[in-house]
Design an enzyme around this catalytic site. Structure first.
Site, PDB file in Angstrom:
ATOM      1  CD  GLU A   1      -2.088 -10.837  22.762  1.00 46.07           C
ATOM      2  OE1 GLU A   1      -3.128 -11.468  22.481  1.00 46.07           O
ATOM      3  OE2 GLU A   1      -1.760  -9.778  22.197  1.00 46.07           O
TER       4      GLU A   1
ATOM      5  CG  ASP B   1      -0.966  -4.041  15.791  1.00 51.38           C
ATOM      6  OD1 ASP B   1      -2.005  -3.763  15.179  1.00 51.38           O
ATOM      7  OD2 ASP B   1      -0.074  -4.773  15.316  1.00 51.38           O
TER       8      ASP B   1
ATOM      9  CB  CYS C   1      -1.211 -17.729  -4.396  1.00 51.78           C
ATOM     10  SG  CYS C   1      -1.841 -16.240  -3.591  1.00 51.78           S
TER      11      CYS C   1
ATOM     12  CB  CYS D   1      -9.320 -16.892  -5.748  1.00 50.65           C
ATOM     13  SG  CYS D   1      -8.487 -16.701  -4.196  1.00 50.65           S
TER      14      CYS D   1
ATOM     15  CB  CYS E   1      -3.777 -13.768  -9.978  1.00 51.67           C
ATOM     16  SG  CYS E   1      -4.225 -15.328  -9.190  1.00 51.67           S
TER      17      CYS E   1
ATOM     18  CB  CYS F   1      -5.440  -3.779  10.284  1.00 54.10           C
ATOM     19  SG  CYS F   1      -6.492  -4.599  11.514  1.00 54.10           S
TER      20      CYS F   1
ATOM     21  CB  CYS G   1      -6.560 -10.130  -5.333  1.00 54.62           C
ATOM     22  SG  CYS G   1      -4.959 -10.630  -4.675  1.00 54.62           S
TER      23      CYS G   1
ATOM     24  CE1 TYR H   1      -6.666  -4.931  22.376  1.00 58.00           C
ATOM     25  CE2 TYR H   1      -5.591  -2.794  22.143  1.00 58.00           C
ATOM     26  CZ  TYR H   1      -6.689  -3.550  22.508  1.00 58.00           C
ATOM     27  OH  TYR H   1      -7.812  -2.919  22.987  1.00 58.00           O
TER      28      TYR H   1
ATOM     29  CD  GLN I   1       1.671  -6.853  11.516  1.00 63.46           C
ATOM     30  OE1 GLN I   1       1.014  -6.650  10.499  1.00 63.46           O
ATOM     31  NE2 GLN I   1       1.225  -6.519  12.719  1.00 63.46           N
TER      32      GLN I   1
END
Length: 436
Positions: free
Chosen positions: A324, A368, A168, A90, A84, A394, A93, A304, A273
């Site tokens: 939720e 989740d 991107c 940026c 990139c 995550c 990443c 969740y 996601q």
């Protein structure tokens, strides 16, 4: 929680060097945040971005153990050319400069070490599921009115400085193609005085945009947004002033995304996601972790639930009670779930966790949680003695903390699927299956 991009190191001898002399450092590992880490002469650890294990670098201290990379004196054999042009400026990443094999091994090791800290030192990980480049379907952009006109891009690392982008490497081509016309229409908005934040979700029938600006969108703005949406394949544009409640500014068609064949109209800026590939990997791993013996009367409790990413696939196996805390997301799920085996329940699980007695008789709990983990909900879940718990995480730090509670309650870890949904970032996801 997440954006993939990175910075090019400034040239040696720039601004801070006179006040903070640079130094040479040997990098011994890549830390959890994606920065290279090395030990200084005084025993303190210094963190330098865009470095790899085994490299010798020169760096300038910036405070709080963070440093700026000035130059790589001895490069690693694993250093590659980033794909990139914005890498290094940026703020998304962090690891495009690392060869794929050691990069993938590092991602898996983040999950392995988290589970080790939780009390599962012998965890066996499944193969790493990967999201390819040009697949990101959800992104948050920043816009700023500058001397040369409207700029659209992402923030530089650790700052609110805007880095304008024209492309991107990780972004889905549909969203990438939207950058130029979106920049143009934002520049024509009277309702954007200084800047705005834009959340873009690529759905089944077009792009759903949420614009959070610093002023109201006037009638002329709405006409321009409607023309832009019709021409650019945008299903809906909603507008909010700051953190106010979004209002529809332009609607070409109701935005729709499907989960296991069930169509959902998500609220503006809904959490999804980040890629279709990442979603598929998570769904596959969750379904594979369910108890093998369930009947039509079995009950899965989902915590969740969001707008139903897992709820509808789960409903193919058993009845689902889906909790939720976000009211608009729960309302969207409830509307889509009419006549199905999914019961949508609005409940703030941080303030009012589902209690052990409410979980009695459940065949399985699927959760989740947000980036910070399940918090008080995990404390009650660990005592409920549900036979199987399938957790999507995550955040390795939160995974270690939440999994430790299950380890203390006697749960075995029976399956782990690591998922690299945020390519070239320092983030990793995992689906973990726990059984009594």
């Amino acid at each position: 929680m997440r954006r993939p991009e990175t910075r090019k190191p400034p040239a040696p001898g720039t601004q801070h060097a006179a006040q903070h002399p640079d130094f040479e450092l040997s990098i011994n590992h890549v830390a959890a945040g994606g920065d290279g880490a090395g030990v200084l002469a005084d025993g303190q650890t210094a963190f330098v971005p865009y470095c790899l294990p085994g490299e010798t670098v020169r760096a300038t201290p910036l405070g709080q153990s963070r440093c700026r990379l000035d130059s790589v004196q001895t490069p690693s054999r694993d250093r590659v050319v980033p794909p990139c042009p914005y890498f290094g400026t940026c703020g998304g990443c962090a690891l495009q400069h690392w060869a794929d094999a050691p990069y993938a091994a590092w991602k898996q090791d983040m999950v392995r070490r988290a589970l080790d800290r939780a009390g599962y030192p012998d965890a066996v990980l499944g193969p790493l599921r990967r999201t390819p480049p040009a697949a990101r379907r959800r992104m948050e952009f920043a816009a700023r009115r500058g001397p040369a006109g409207m700029e659209l891009g992402l923030h530089a690392p650790h700052t609110l400085t805007l880095v304008p982008i024209e492309s991107c490497t990780v972004l889905h081509p549909v969203l990438e193609a939207l950058l130029a016309p979106l920049r143009a229409v934002l520049g024509a908005m009277g309702g954007i005085r200084r800047g705005a934040d834009i959340a873009a979700n690529l759905l089944d029938n077009g792009v759903d945009l949420l614009i959070r600006a610093d002023a109201e969108a006037g009638a002329t703005d709405r006409v321009k947004l409607a023309a832009f949406a019709a021409a650019a394949g945008v299903s809906r544009v909603t507008w909010a002033v700051g953190q106010g409640v979004p209002e529809t500014a332009a609607l070409v068609r109701p935005p729709v995304i499907s989960f296991a064949g069930m169509a959902v109209t998500p609220p503006p800026g809904a959490f999804l996601q980040a890629s279709a590939e990442g979603e598929a990997a998570i769904v596959d791993a969750v379904l594979a972790g369910l108890p093998t013996k369930m009947t039509s009367k079995s009950r899965i409790v989902e915590l969740y639930a969001g707008v139903g990413t897992l709820s509808f696939p789960l409903s193919g196996r058993a009845k689902v009670q889906a909790y939720e805390g976000d009211a608009p997301a729960a309302a969207a799920l409830r509307k889509a779930a009419g006549g199905t085996r999914v019961e949508a329940i609005t409940r703030d699980l941080a303030r009012q966790p589902v209690q052990a007695k409410e979980l009695a008789g459940a065949a399985c709990v699927v959760l989740d949680p947000p980036f910070g983990g399940a918090g008080p909900q995990m404390v009650t879940l660990a005592t409920a003695r549900v036979p199987v718990i399938v957790m999507v995480s995550c955040n390795p730090v939160a995974l270690a903390r939440d999994a430790a509670l299950l380890r203390g309650a006697g749960y075995r870890l029976t399956a782990v699927t690591p998922i690299d949904q945020f390519l070239w970032s320092a983030q990793i996801e995992a689906v973990c299956v726990f059984s009594l």
